[in-house]
Design a protein around this motif. Sequence first.
Motif, PDB file in Angstrom:
ATOM      1  N   GLU A 220      41.730  -9.418 -28.131  1.00 57.01           N
ATOM      2  CA  GLU A 220      42.970 -10.201 -28.262  1.00 57.01           C
ATOM      3  C   GLU A 220      43.490 -10.655 -26.904  1.00 57.01           C
ATOM      4  O   GLU A 220      44.096 -11.703 -26.796  1.00 57.01           O
ATOM      5  CB  GLU A 220      44.036  -9.350 -28.959  1.00 57.01           C
ATOM      6  N   LYS A 221      43.322  -9.860 -25.875  1.00 57.39           N
ATOM      7  CA  LYS A 221      43.801 -10.074 -24.505  1.00 57.39           C
ATOM      8  C   LYS A 221      45.282  -9.706 -24.405  1.00 57.39           C
ATOM      9  O   LYS A 221      46.102 -10.027 -25.268  1.00 57.39           O
ATOM     10  CB  LYS A 221      43.589 -11.500 -24.005  1.00 57.39           C
ATOM     11  N   ILE A 222      45.627  -9.053 -23.319  1.00 55.13           N
ATOM     12  CA  ILE A 222      46.988  -8.556 -23.117  1.00 55.13           C
ATOM     13  C   ILE A 222      48.002  -9.699 -23.061  1.00 55.13           C
ATOM     14  O   ILE A 222      49.098  -9.599 -23.610  1.00 55.13           O
ATOM     15  CB  ILE A 222      47.057  -7.678 -21.850  1.00 55.13           C
ATOM     16  N   GLY A 223      47.644 -10.797 -22.406  1.00 51.18           N
ATOM     17  CA  GLY A 223      48.561 -11.933 -22.309  1.00 51.18           C
ATOM     18  C   GLY A 223      48.954 -12.477 -23.666  1.00 51.18           C
ATOM     19  O   GLY A 223      50.110 -12.850 -23.896  1.00 51.18           O
ATOM     20  N   THR A 224      48.003 -12.507 -24.583  1.00 47.22           N
ATOM     21  CA  THR A 224      48.284 -12.979 -25.944  1.00 47.22           C
ATOM     22  C   THR A 224      49.265 -12.042 -26.645  1.00 47.22           C
ATOM     23  O   THR A 224      50.184 -12.492 -27.331  1.00 47.22           O
ATOM     24  CB  THR A 224      46.978 -13.072 -26.753  1.00 47.22           C
ATOM     25  N   VAL A 225      49.076 -10.749 -26.449  1.00 52.52           N
ATOM     26  CA  VAL A 225      49.972  -9.763 -27.060  1.00 52.52           C
ATOM     27  C   VAL A 225      51.390  -9.927 -26.512  1.00 52.52           C
ATOM     28  O   VAL A 225      52.365  -9.995 -27.265  1.00 52.52           O
ATOM     29  CB  VAL A 225      49.462  -8.326 -26.822  1.00 52.52           C
ATOM     30  N   LEU A 226      51.521 -10.044 -25.191  1.00 51.05           N
ATOM     31  CA  LEU A 226      52.849 -10.156 -24.590  1.00 51.05           C
ATOM     32  C   LEU A 226      53.537 -11.461 -24.973  1.00 51.05           C
ATOM     33  O   LEU A 226      54.734 -11.483 -25.229  1.00 51.05           O
ATOM     34  CB  LEU A 226      52.759 -10.009 -23.071  1.00 51.05           C
TER      35      LEU A 226
ATOM     36  N   SER B 240      43.229   4.644 -30.504  1.00 50.48           N
ATOM     37  CA  SER B 240      41.836   4.860 -30.886  1.00 50.48           C
ATOM     38  C   SER B 240      40.943   3.876 -30.141  1.00 50.48           C
ATOM     39  O   SER B 240      41.411   2.879 -29.580  1.00 50.48           O
ATOM     40  CB  SER B 240      41.651   4.673 -32.397  1.00 50.48           C
ATOM     41  N   GLU B 241      39.667   4.157 -30.173  1.00 47.88           N
ATOM     42  CA  GLU B 241      38.683   3.268 -29.553  1.00 47.88           C
ATOM     43  C   GLU B 241      38.677   1.906 -30.244  1.00 47.88           C
ATOM     44  O   GLU B 241      38.539   0.869 -29.597  1.00 47.88           O
ATOM     45  CB  GLU B 241      37.287   3.910 -29.626  1.00 47.88           C
ATOM     46  N   SER B 242      38.880   1.895 -31.564  1.00 49.22           N
ATOM     47  CA  SER B 242      38.884   0.617 -32.288  1.00 49.22           C
ATOM     48  C   SER B 242      40.100  -0.235 -31.896  1.00 49.22           C
ATOM     49  O   SER B 242      39.992  -1.451 -31.793  1.00 49.22           O
ATOM     50  CB  SER B 242      38.857   0.849 -33.801  1.00 49.22           C
ATOM     51  N   GLU B 243      41.257   0.398 -31.658  1.00 49.98           N
ATOM     52  CA  GLU B 243      42.424  -0.356 -31.186  1.00 49.98           C
ATOM     53  C   GLU B 243      42.169  -0.915 -29.793  1.00 49.98           C
ATOM     54  O   GLU B 243      42.564  -2.037 -29.491  1.00 49.98           O
ATOM     55  CB  GLU B 243      43.676   0.532 -31.153  1.00 49.98           C
ATOM     56  N   LEU B 244      41.498  -0.141 -28.941  1.00 47.94           N
ATOM     57  CA  LEU B 244      41.167  -0.613 -27.597  1.00 47.94           C
ATOM     58  C   LEU B 244      40.252  -1.833 -27.664  1.00 47.94           C
ATOM     59  O   LEU B 244      40.479  -2.830 -26.969  1.00 47.94           O
ATOM     60  CB  LEU B 244      40.511   0.498 -26.785  1.00 47.94           C
ATOM     61  N   GLN B 245      39.250  -1.773 -28.518  1.00 52.21           N
ATOM     62  CA  GLN B 245      38.342  -2.910 -28.672  1.00 52.21           C
ATOM     63  C   GLN B 245      39.080  -4.135 -29.209  1.00 52.21           C
ATOM     64  O   GLN B 245      38.860  -5.258 -28.748  1.00 52.21           O
ATOM     65  CB  GLN B 245      37.172  -2.540 -29.578  1.00 52.21           C
TER      66      GLN B 245
ATOM     67  N   TRP C 253      59.888  -9.403 -30.728  1.00 47.81           N
ATOM     68  CA  TRP C 253      59.244  -8.518 -31.704  1.00 47.81           C
ATOM     69  C   TRP C 253      58.867  -7.213 -31.022  1.00 47.81           C
ATOM     70  O   TRP C 253      58.554  -7.195 -29.840  1.00 47.81           O
ATOM     71  CB  TRP C 253      57.974  -9.143 -32.264  1.00 47.81           C
ATOM     72  N   GLU C 254      58.833  -6.121 -31.757  1.00 51.60           N
ATOM     73  CA  GLU C 254      58.389  -4.838 -31.211  1.00 51.60           C
ATOM     74  C   GLU C 254      56.913  -4.602 -31.506  1.00 51.60           C
ATOM     75  O   GLU C 254      56.205  -3.994 -30.717  1.00 51.60           O
ATOM     76  CB  GLU C 254      59.201  -3.694 -31.806  1.00 51.60           C
ATOM     77  N   ILE C 255      56.452  -5.085 -32.641  1.00 56.38           N
ATOM     78  CA  ILE C 255      55.099  -4.798 -33.121  1.00 56.38           C
ATOM     79  C   ILE C 255      54.256  -6.064 -33.083  1.00 56.38           C
ATOM     80  O   ILE C 255      54.715  -7.134 -33.478  1.00 56.38           O
ATOM     81  CB  ILE C 255      55.149  -4.257 -34.572  1.00 56.38           C
ATOM     82  N   PHE C 256      53.020  -5.922 -32.628  1.00 55.58           N
ATOM     83  CA  PHE C 256      52.061  -7.032 -32.642  1.00 55.58           C
ATOM     84  C   PHE C 256      50.880  -6.627 -33.509  1.00 55.58           C
ATOM     85  O   PHE C 256      50.387  -5.509 -33.407  1.00 55.58           O
ATOM     86  CB  PHE C 256      51.578  -7.338 -31.220  1.00 55.58           C
ATOM     87  N   THR C 257      50.455  -7.525 -34.385  1.00 56.88           N
ATOM     88  CA  THR C 257      49.298  -7.261 -35.243  1.00 56.88           C
ATOM     89  C   THR C 257      48.042  -7.754 -34.549  1.00 56.88           C
ATOM     90  O   THR C 257      47.958  -8.920 -34.162  1.00 56.88           O
ATOM     91  CB  THR C 257      49.456  -7.950 -36.613  1.00 56.88           C
ATOM     92  N   LEU C 258      47.088  -6.873 -34.391  1.00 54.88           N
ATOM     93  CA  LEU C 258      45.853  -7.180 -33.678  1.00 54.88           C
ATOM     94  C   LEU C 258      44.851  -7.887 -34.580  1.00 54.88           C
ATOM     95  O   LEU C 258      44.273  -7.274 -35.469  1.00 54.88           O
ATOM     96  CB  LEU C 258      45.226  -5.901 -33.112  1.00 54.88           C
ATOM     97  N   GLY C 259      44.662  -9.157 -34.355  1.00 58.11           N
ATOM     98  CA  GLY C 259      43.645  -9.999 -34.979  1.00 58.11           C
ATOM     99  C   GLY C 259      43.028  -9.538 -36.268  1.00 58.11           C
ATOM    100  O   GLY C 259      43.708  -9.189 -37.218  1.00 58.11           O
ATOM    101  N   GLU C 260      41.702  -9.541 -36.284  1.00 54.85           N
ATOM    102  CA  GLU C 260      40.948  -9.254 -37.511  1.00 54.85           C
ATOM    103  C   GLU C 260      41.092  -7.811 -37.974  1.00 54.85           C
ATOM    104  O   GLU C 260      41.000  -7.531 -39.157  1.00 54.85           O
ATOM    105  CB  GLU C 260      39.470  -9.577 -37.288  1.00 54.85           C
ATOM    106  N   SER C 261      41.310  -6.872 -37.035  1.00 61.57           N
ATOM    107  CA  SER C 261      41.392  -5.464 -37.421  1.00 61.57           C
ATOM    108  C   SER C 261      42.654  -5.183 -38.233  1.00 61.57           C
ATOM    109  O   SER C 261      42.677  -4.258 -39.035  1.00 61.57           O
ATOM    110  CB  SER C 261      41.378  -4.564 -36.188  1.00 61.57           C
ATOM    111  N   GLY C 262      43.716  -5.974 -38.002  1.00 63.09           N
ATOM    112  CA  GLY C 262      44.962  -5.765 -38.722  1.00 63.09           C
ATOM    113  C   GLY C 262      45.763  -4.588 -38.215  1.00 63.09           C
ATOM    114  O   GLY C 262      46.835  -4.297 -38.730  1.00 63.09           O
ATOM    115  N   GLY C 263      45.250  -3.894 -37.195  1.00 72.64           N
ATOM    116  CA  GLY C 263      45.988  -2.785 -36.610  1.00 72.64           C
ATOM    117  C   GLY C 263      47.236  -3.291 -35.911  1.00 72.64           C
ATOM    118  O   GLY C 263      47.323  -4.454 -35.518  1.00 72.64           O
TER     119      GLY C 263
END
Length: 104
Positions: free
Chosen positions: A66-72, A56-61, A29-39
């Motif tokens: 989420e943790k980087i390992g989970t995203v990867l 943005s700061e909200s994406e950073l939070q 996948w190219e895109i990952f959806t960040l948890g509750e924020s939905g970003g």
Amino acid sequence: MPWTTQGPDTPSYNVILTLEHMHLIPRRWEIFTLGESGGTLSVNSLGFAGMLMVKSESELQALEQEKIGTVLRGVGVESVHELQVAVLVWDLVKGWSVMQLGLI
């Protein structure tokens, strides 16, 4: 849940080159959806090198939660090693030994 235009059965590859190595990293996948924020977060080769860009700061939070390992793991292809271990454990549970499988 991540999404892509490629489909889950046709991974693309991220390439990282150094002076001594070339790394080809399959990505489902190219895109990952960040948890509750939905970003959404786009992951390219630099993401697999540990550098993810947030806008943005909200994406950073959200990424920190989420943790980087989970995203990867969410955008990557499952490890072949993990699949081999899973098959071996499944076989052992069924009563087959490693020696019967010819692995030792």
